[in-house]
Scaffold this active site. Sequence first.
Site, PDB file in Angstrom:
ATOM      1  N   ASN A   1      -1.568   9.927  11.810  1.00 47.71           N
ATOM      2  CA  ASN A   1      -0.963   8.983  10.872  1.00 47.71           C
ATOM      3  C   ASN A   1      -0.294   9.668   9.683  1.00 47.71           C
ATOM      4  OD1 ASN A   1      -0.831   6.323   9.251  1.00 47.71           O
ATOM      5  ND2 ASN A   1      -2.149   7.626   7.984  1.00 47.71           N
TER       6      ASN A   1
ATOM      7  N   TYR B   1      13.751  12.061   9.187  1.00 47.78           N
ATOM      8  CA  TYR B   1      12.715  11.086   9.567  1.00 47.78           C
ATOM      9  C   TYR B   1      13.015  10.512  10.945  1.00 47.78           C
ATOM     10  CZ  TYR B   1       9.175   7.475   8.498  1.00 47.78           C
ATOM     11  OH  TYR B   1       8.053   6.667   8.488  1.00 47.78           O
TER      12      TYR B   1
HETATM   13  N1  LIG Z   1       4.735   2.209   5.199  1.00 45.22           N
HETATM   14  C1  LIG Z   1       5.793   2.143   5.961  1.00 45.22           C
HETATM   15  O1  LIG Z   1       6.774   1.442   5.662  1.00 45.22           O
HETATM   16  C2  LIG Z   1       5.824   2.894   7.265  1.00 45.22           C
HETATM   17  C3  LIG Z   1       6.686   2.444   8.280  1.00 45.22           C
HETATM   18  C4  LIG Z   1       6.730   3.149   9.472  1.00 45.22           C
HETATM   19  C5  LIG Z   1       5.937   4.260   9.664  1.00 45.22           C
HETATM   20  N2  LIG Z   1       5.118   4.672   8.660  1.00 45.22           N
HETATM   21  C6  LIG Z   1       4.317   5.864   8.898  1.00 45.22           C
HETATM   22  O2  LIG Z   1       2.967   5.558   8.639  1.00 45.22           O
HETATM   23  C7  LIG Z   1       2.260   6.747   8.325  1.00 45.22           C
HETATM   24  C8  LIG Z   1       1.389   6.501   7.107  1.00 45.22           C
HETATM   25  O3  LIG Z   1       2.209   6.315   5.975  1.00 45.22           O
HETATM   26  P1  LIG Z   1       1.863   5.303   4.796  1.00 45.22           P
HETATM   27  O4  LIG Z   1       2.845   4.217   4.893  1.00 45.22           O
HETATM   28  O5  LIG Z   1       0.434   4.969   4.798  1.00 45.22           O
HETATM   29  O6  LIG Z   1       2.277   6.192   3.546  1.00 45.22           O
HETATM   30  P2  LIG Z   1       1.401   6.903   2.405  1.00 45.22           P
HETATM   31  O7  LIG Z   1       2.353   7.774   1.687  1.00 45.22           O
HETATM   32  O8  LIG Z   1       0.658   5.888   1.638  1.00 45.22           O
HETATM   33  O9  LIG Z   1       0.334   7.763   3.215  1.00 45.22           O
HETATM   34  C9  LIG Z   1       0.649   8.987   3.825  1.00 45.22           C
HETATM   35  C10 LIG Z   1      -0.579   9.862   3.743  1.00 45.22           C
HETATM   36  O10 LIG Z   1      -0.283  11.096   4.426  1.00 45.22           O
HETATM   37  C11 LIG Z   1      -0.838  12.152   3.635  1.00 45.22           C
HETATM   38  N3  LIG Z   1      -0.158  13.421   3.923  1.00 45.22           N
HETATM   39  C12 LIG Z   1       1.102  13.793   3.580  1.00 45.22           C
HETATM   40  N4  LIG Z   1       1.334  15.061   3.973  1.00 45.22           N
HETATM   41  C13 LIG Z   1       0.202  15.494   4.593  1.00 45.22           C
HETATM   42  C14 LIG Z   1      -0.174  16.709   5.219  1.00 45.22           C
HETATM   43  N5  LIG Z   1       0.656  17.757   5.277  1.00 45.22           N
HETATM   44  N6  LIG Z   1      -1.401  16.799   5.747  1.00 45.22           N
HETATM   45  C15 LIG Z   1      -2.266  15.755   5.683  1.00 45.22           C
HETATM   46  N7  LIG Z   1      -1.974  14.573   5.091  1.00 45.22           N
HETATM   47  C16 LIG Z   1      -0.751  14.455   4.552  1.00 45.22           C
HETATM   48  C17 LIG Z   1      -0.631  11.709   2.195  1.00 45.22           C
HETATM   49  O11 LIG Z   1      -1.465  12.414   1.292  1.00 45.22           O
HETATM   50  C18 LIG Z   1      -0.953  10.219   2.289  1.00 45.22           C
HETATM   51  O12 LIG Z   1      -2.322   9.957   2.059  1.00 45.22           O
HETATM   52  C19 LIG Z   1       3.326   7.827   8.149  1.00 45.22           C
HETATM   53  O13 LIG Z   1       3.393   8.618   9.315  1.00 45.22           O
HETATM   54  C20 LIG Z   1       4.598   7.029   7.984  1.00 45.22           C
HETATM   55  O14 LIG Z   1       5.742   7.747   8.365  1.00 45.22           O
HETATM   56  C21 LIG Z   1       5.045   4.019   7.481  1.00 45.22           C
END
Ligand SMILES: NC(=O)c1ccc[n+]([C@@H]2O[C@H](COP(=O)([O-])OP(=O)(O)OC[C@H]3O[C@@H](n4cnc5c(N)ncnc54)[C@H](O)[C@@H]3O)[C@@H](O)[C@H]2O)c1
Length: 258
Positions: A87, A152
Amino acid sequence: MSKRLKGKKAFITGGAQGLGLAMGKRFMEEGADVVLTDIQLDKVAEEAEKIGAAAGIEHDVTDPFAWKAALEAANEAMDGINVLVHNAGIGSFGNVETETYEMYRKVCAIDMDSVFIGTQAAMPYLKEHQPASIIVISSVAGLMADGNFLSYNTAKAGVAMMTKSIALHCARNGMQITANSIHPVFTRTAIIDPMIQLKGSQEEGEKALTRNIPMKRLGEPEEVAAMATYLASDEAKFVTGSEFRIDGGITACGLGAK
Ligand SMILES: NC(=O)c1ccc[n+]([C@@H]2O[C@H](COP(=O)([O-])OP(=O)(O)OC[C@H]3O[C@@H](n4cnc5c(N)ncnc54)[C@H](O)[C@@H]3O)[C@@H](O)[C@H]2O)c1
């Protein structure tokens, strides 16, 4: 809750906040053991304790040695691992003319390469505790492009295809290990804050982000957690190599989506 995940031992990356934390909470409610990992040590340790997880571990998903150590620690804490959720992720704005190679490499390392190195490192644990599931959080950006999401788009499309390859390897070799990707549209977490801020206010930002989503709203983290719960459960044991969209209908739209 119906305890659909009793006996499941889940390793969730990027678990300090957002979707990772929402999945961790829901998995716990459904009876799973959970280990949250994140690059933010204090926050992941604090959140893990709050939800009653087995551990909150510092873990940079781009580092193969960190994967080895985190998996060993999680295996110890839960006496096994049979659900792996990739994730952790970051976003980036940039088109083919403005994106830097450094940022491109960083996004690919965190959002895509980590799925390869992490799954490879986790395979011995998953094989030992079958049935097991691998869940990859991709994005609608892995299915549809935007001129300003070069890195991305590349990484999220890459992990979708990587997931299918992993799924086929496991299935064809008789393993009870499934692999599927989840593709959310804009969902209410910190990752979308920079895009909201571009528009000046929360209201204007949300209006801009949801303009092309037929259901005209952002997704909620719990909606992604609900899909992940299904994929982690034995209810989904014949489901593998598939893409699950949680997108208010946006990928169903043809040209000129409104
Ligand atoms: N929120 C959205 O709109 C959305 C939509 C589609 C996909 N996503 C995907 O969902 C996933 C979770 O994102 P989110 O929305 O919860 O965002 P978020 O920024 O709240 O959480 C991302 C988490 O990843 C951690 N992270 C970043 N780099 C890291 C690394 N090198 N090693 C370990 N941890 C790391 C961060 O510290 C954070 O806790 C991501 O892969 C994102 O691309 C999110």
